[in-house]
Design an enzyme around this catalytic site. Structure first.
Site, mmCIF file in Angstrom:
data_model
loop_
_atom_site.group_PDB
_atom_site.id
_atom_site.type_symbol
_atom_site.label_atom_id
_atom_site.label_comp_id
_atom_site.label_asym_id
_atom_site.label_seq_id
_atom_site.Cartn_x
_atom_site.Cartn_y
_atom_site.Cartn_z
ATOM 1 N N GLU A 265 10.934 -19.007 46.460
ATOM 2 C CA GLU A 265 9.985 -19.951 45.868
ATOM 3 C C GLU A 265 8.690 -19.774 46.620
ATOM 4 O OE1 GLU A 265 8.566 -24.267 46.458
ATOM 5 O OE2 GLU A 265 10.741 -24.283 46.185
ATOM 6 N N CYS A 302 5.583 -28.522 47.108
ATOM 7 C CA CYS A 302 5.479 -27.340 46.253
ATOM 8 C C CYS A 302 5.258 -27.734 44.793
ATOM 9 C CB CYS A 302 6.715 -26.464 46.393
ATOM 10 S SG CYS A 302 8.259 -27.371 46.532
#
Length: 527
Positions: A265, A302
């Site tokens: 990620e 995020c």
């Protein structure tokens, strides 16, 4: 909790250190040393950790799902038992407030228990059986059976922004252990003392449940990531971090003599599209909620909404003004560490130096802290795929972009790279006619949200925390929720296998009493 902080590596159930004691934990608010020193792992220690994981995998991969579930439950218990002194330690290392960390502690233990529940359900076997049909014409069908098995030893990299839930005992570690994989964890340099306490909790759970030593290993160091990814024993990698770091390690994983899955990620700007009627009805409320979302936790999520798009109108202009006002009222905040603050400041400087970018508002300023920022970008930057609108600025900043009409808005969405999330804010009548918008957002994001904000990630069976590149390296997976386990499993097929050699999930009598796909129909029946 007695905190000693030996600073040594965790290898095969033992603590050891061969390198120099040259890594130091620092207070996030002022970068001063906390008094804890850690040993840089040597290349030999990386090899020893990988070998310990390989030795443990031989035994651990054969444990029953119930044994693994009990192990995960015990890790959860040990994490829950960590008290206020532990929370104070994490807060000192990361500048995250105690209330936030207590919630993250519960999330970390909760996701361990979630995977334990998954294991007890038996879903992970995904058993399929096509029984033999010797009379079939023109060719007989042989007996074919399929289930999933663990990949092997897994390397996991800790994330800075979630020192508990995405770090030592975070989702990657939890899902790998649940899959039956052993783990070599690379501690994040921003919270090494925190990592050590959690690793000790995992070690206690290993001993209590009699799991093989080496099922979990942890190493420290700023220059060990490449050695870990390239190590021939490692069979998969879980990573959460920057696009530059993730891409470099991804390339290494692909260039190995035996390439391995690399689940990263990396970067997401998480666009929010605000539709006209919603702004007319509740523009002030949306401005407040968006400001709360992208400044929450100093913008260090995020899933922070970093881009806000709308169609040019008096309502959108008023909305932008209200959002700018909200930002001017926001206090400065400490970031996770000095490196994160410097990276944020470099990102802001790049925005300031772009002629087609205008600073609309700035929040309270304080030395050594991050100020909230709001910018307006000419839509030409997005339509031309300018790198400034393709890359995440990690911190409390968002960029507003106006489209002249619906057609240009759709085109702008098509110019966005892959995202973790995309959000659509609208009234009922607008949403009823938003099919094209919805389809475009589905094309670019792993999670699409309506009338909500992306900074809350529920840990559950249906969650997807992933998305097309560069949000992640593989859009088919998730690093949050039970879907995460499939990254560390692989299917295997048994043809004409004797009953005595079949794994329990595929045996005729179905000793695990799990649902299986038998000749195209789901059933728990024995054969």
């Amino acid at each position: 909790m007695l905190v000693t902080h030996s600073g040594m590596q965790f290898i095969g159930g033992r603590r050891q250190a061969e390198g120099d004691r040259c890594l130091h934990s620092q207070r996030a608010v002022d970068n001063l040393p906390m008094g804890y020193a850690f040993y840089q792992a040597t290349v030999r220690e990386v090899n020893l950790a990988a070998q310990a994981a390989a030795n443990a995998f031989t035994c651990y991969s054969q444990t029953s799902l119930e044994e693994r579930a009990a192990f995960l439950d015990k890790i959860a218990d040990e994490i829950d038992a960590l008290g206020d002194d532990f929370i104070a330690l994490v807060s000192e290392e990361t500048a995250l407030p105690p209330a936030r960390l207590q919630g993250e502690q519960s999330r970390t233990s909760g996701q361990m228990r979630l995977f334990a529940t998954l294991l007890r359900r038996g879903d992970v076997h995904a058993a399929r059986i096509d029984t033999a049909q010797p009379e079939r014409k023109p060719l007989a069908r042989v007996d074919i059976r399929q289930c999933h098995i663990p990949l092997g030893p897994v390397a996991v990299f800790g994330a800075s922004n979630f020192p508990l839930a995405f770090s030592t005992a975070g989702g990657d570690t939890a899902s790998a252990l649940a899959a039956g994989c052993s783990v070599v964890f690379k501690a994040h340099s921003g919270h090494m003392a925190t990592a050590e306490v959690i690793a000790e909790a995992i070690e206690r759970a290993i001993i209590a449940t009699q799991m093989p030593s080496g099922v979990f290993n942890m190493i420290y160091g700023n220059n060990v990531g490449a050695s870990l990814v390239k190590h021939p024993i490692i069979q998969a990698v879980g990573f959460t971090g920057s696009l530059a770091g993730g891409r470099a390690l991804f390339d290494m994983a692909m260039q190995r003599p035996q390439p391995i899955p690399f689940f990263a990620e990396m970067s997401s700007i998480n666009p929010v599209i605000a539709l006209p009627n919603a702004l007319t009805q509740r523009g002030k409320q949306i401005a407040q909620e968006l400001a709360n979302s992208f400044t929450f936790g100093c913008g260090q999520f995020c899933t922070k909404p970093g881009m806000i798009l709308g169609i040019r109108s008096p309502e959108f202009t008023q909305f932008i003004a209200q959002l700018a006002l909200e930002i001017t009222l926001r206090p400065a905040q400490s970031m996770l560490n000095r490196g994160t603050l410097l990276s944020y400041q470099r990102g802001i400087l790049q925005l300031d130096n772009e002629p087609l970018m205008t600073q609309l508002a700035v929040g309270e300023h304080h030395e050594n802290q991050a100020s909230a920022m709001l910018y307006h970008a000419d839509i030409a930057l997005l339509l031309n795929k300018n790198v400034l609108l393709q890359a995440e600025v990690f911190g409390p900043v968002a960029i507003v972009i106006e489209a002249v009409n619906q057609h240009q808005l759709l085109h702008a969405i098509d110019c966005l790279p892959g995202q973790l999330t995309a959000t659509l804010i609208g009234e009922h009548d607008e949403l009823a006619n938003a099919h094209e918008l919805s389809r475009r957002l589905q094309d670019i994001a792993g999670r699409v949200i309506v009338n909500g904000y992306p900074t809350g990630v529920e840990v559950g069976d249906a969650m997807v925390h992933g998305g097309p590149y560069p949000a992640t390296s593989d859009a088919r997976g998730s690093s949050v929720g039970t879907l995460a386990i499939w990254r560390f499993l692989r299917p295997i097929c048994f043809q004409n296998y004797p009953e005595s050699l079949l794994p329990p999930a595929l045996q005729n009598c179905n000793p695990l009493n799990i649902p299986r796909l038998i000749n195209g129909e789901m059933s728990r029946k024995a054969l």
